[in-house]
Write an enzyme that holds these catalytic residues in place. Structure first.
Site, PDB file in Angstrom:
ATOM      1  N   ILE A  90     -32.643 -24.770   0.965  1.00 39.23           N
ATOM      2  CA  ILE A  90     -31.728 -25.410   0.018  1.00 39.23           C
ATOM      3  C   ILE A  90     -30.965 -24.314  -0.736  1.00 39.23           C
ATOM      4  CG2 ILE A  90     -31.448 -27.126  -1.815  1.00 39.23           C
ATOM      5  CD1 ILE A  90     -34.245 -28.180  -1.158  1.00 39.23           C
ATOM      6  N   PRO A  91     -30.012 -23.653  -0.052  1.00 38.51           N
ATOM      7  CA  PRO A  91     -29.206 -22.663  -0.759  1.00 38.51           C
ATOM      8  C   PRO A  91     -28.414 -23.349  -1.869  1.00 38.51           C
ATOM      9  CG  PRO A  91     -28.493 -22.888   1.541  1.00 38.51           C
ATOM     10  CD  PRO A  91     -29.635 -23.804   1.336  1.00 38.51           C
ATOM     11  N   HIS A  92     -28.321 -22.692  -3.013  1.00 36.32           N
ATOM     12  CA  HIS A  92     -27.654 -23.337  -4.136  1.00 36.32           C
ATOM     13  C   HIS A  92     -27.095 -22.302  -5.104  1.00 36.32           C
ATOM     14  CE1 HIS A  92     -31.862 -22.720  -5.292  1.00 36.32           C
ATOM     15  NE2 HIS A  92     -31.404 -22.536  -6.511  1.00 36.32           N
ATOM     16  N   GLY A  93     -26.215 -22.779  -5.982  1.00 41.05           N
ATOM     17  CA  GLY A  93     -25.642 -21.912  -6.998  1.00 41.05           C
ATOM     18  C   GLY A  93     -24.737 -22.683  -7.925  1.00 41.05           C
ATOM     19  N   LEU A 152     -26.291 -26.947  -2.164  1.00 39.37           N
ATOM     20  CA  LEU A 152     -26.030 -27.647  -3.422  1.00 39.37           C
ATOM     21  C   LEU A 152     -25.275 -26.706  -4.349  1.00 39.37           C
ATOM     22  CD1 LEU A 152     -26.458 -30.177  -5.200  1.00 39.37           C
ATOM     23  CD2 LEU A 152     -28.539 -29.073  -6.050  1.00 39.37           C
TER      24      LEU A 152
END
Length: 154
Positions: free
Chosen positions: A65-68, A103
């Protein structure tokens, strides 16, 4: 209400090609930039890369779940990708990743960002969902899996 209301049908990629973690992040950033014209692809990629340096967003069982958080974004944005071939993502369980959920949140999202992350993780940990995602035939089927509640799916 859909479980992941920040995921739109056009932001589901049933067969993403990538050779490694960095390329997965580049591809996710490129696809996100097409849906978010106010954001720069490079800025999205750098944000994701910066987050990965803190620790892998590979949560296990082939899922990441890569996110920033990004300035210039005014609402949560989700993008789901099923990879054609699993890649090493330095996941917590050491397993390669073949499902990635991107996300992105507004810079000042605070708790909303964390709640959305928790919701994505909860959906992806539902019993049997990962097998159903891997077996889904196309983007429409993937979208349906991720946006209907368990009661609707039964």
């Amino acid at each position: 209400m859909p479980l992941l209301e920040f995921l739109k049908p056009e932001a589901v990629l049933p067969a993403l090609r990538a050779q490694g973690k960095k390329q997965v992040l580049q591809e996710l950033a490129a696809h996100a930039a097409r849906h978010l014209p106010s954001l720069d692809e490079r800025e999205i990629f750098e944000t994701l890369l910066q987050r990965e340096r803190l620790g892998s967003t590979g949560i296990g069982e082939g899922v990441a779940i890569p996110h920033g958080k990004l300035p210039g974004l005014d609402t949560l944005f989700g993008l789901m990708a099923r990879l054609e071939r699993p890649v090493d993502f330095e996941a917590l369980d050491g397993q390669p990743v073949d499902i990635a959920f991107l996300l992105l949140a507004p810079e000042g999202a605070g708790a909303d960002h964390l709640k959305a992350l928790a919701r994505v993780a909860r959906v992806l940990r539902e019993p049997g969902i990962i097998d159903r995602i891997r077996a889904a035939r196309d983007a429409d089927a993937l979208y349906a899996l991720l946006t209907q509640s368990p009661a609707q799916a039964a």
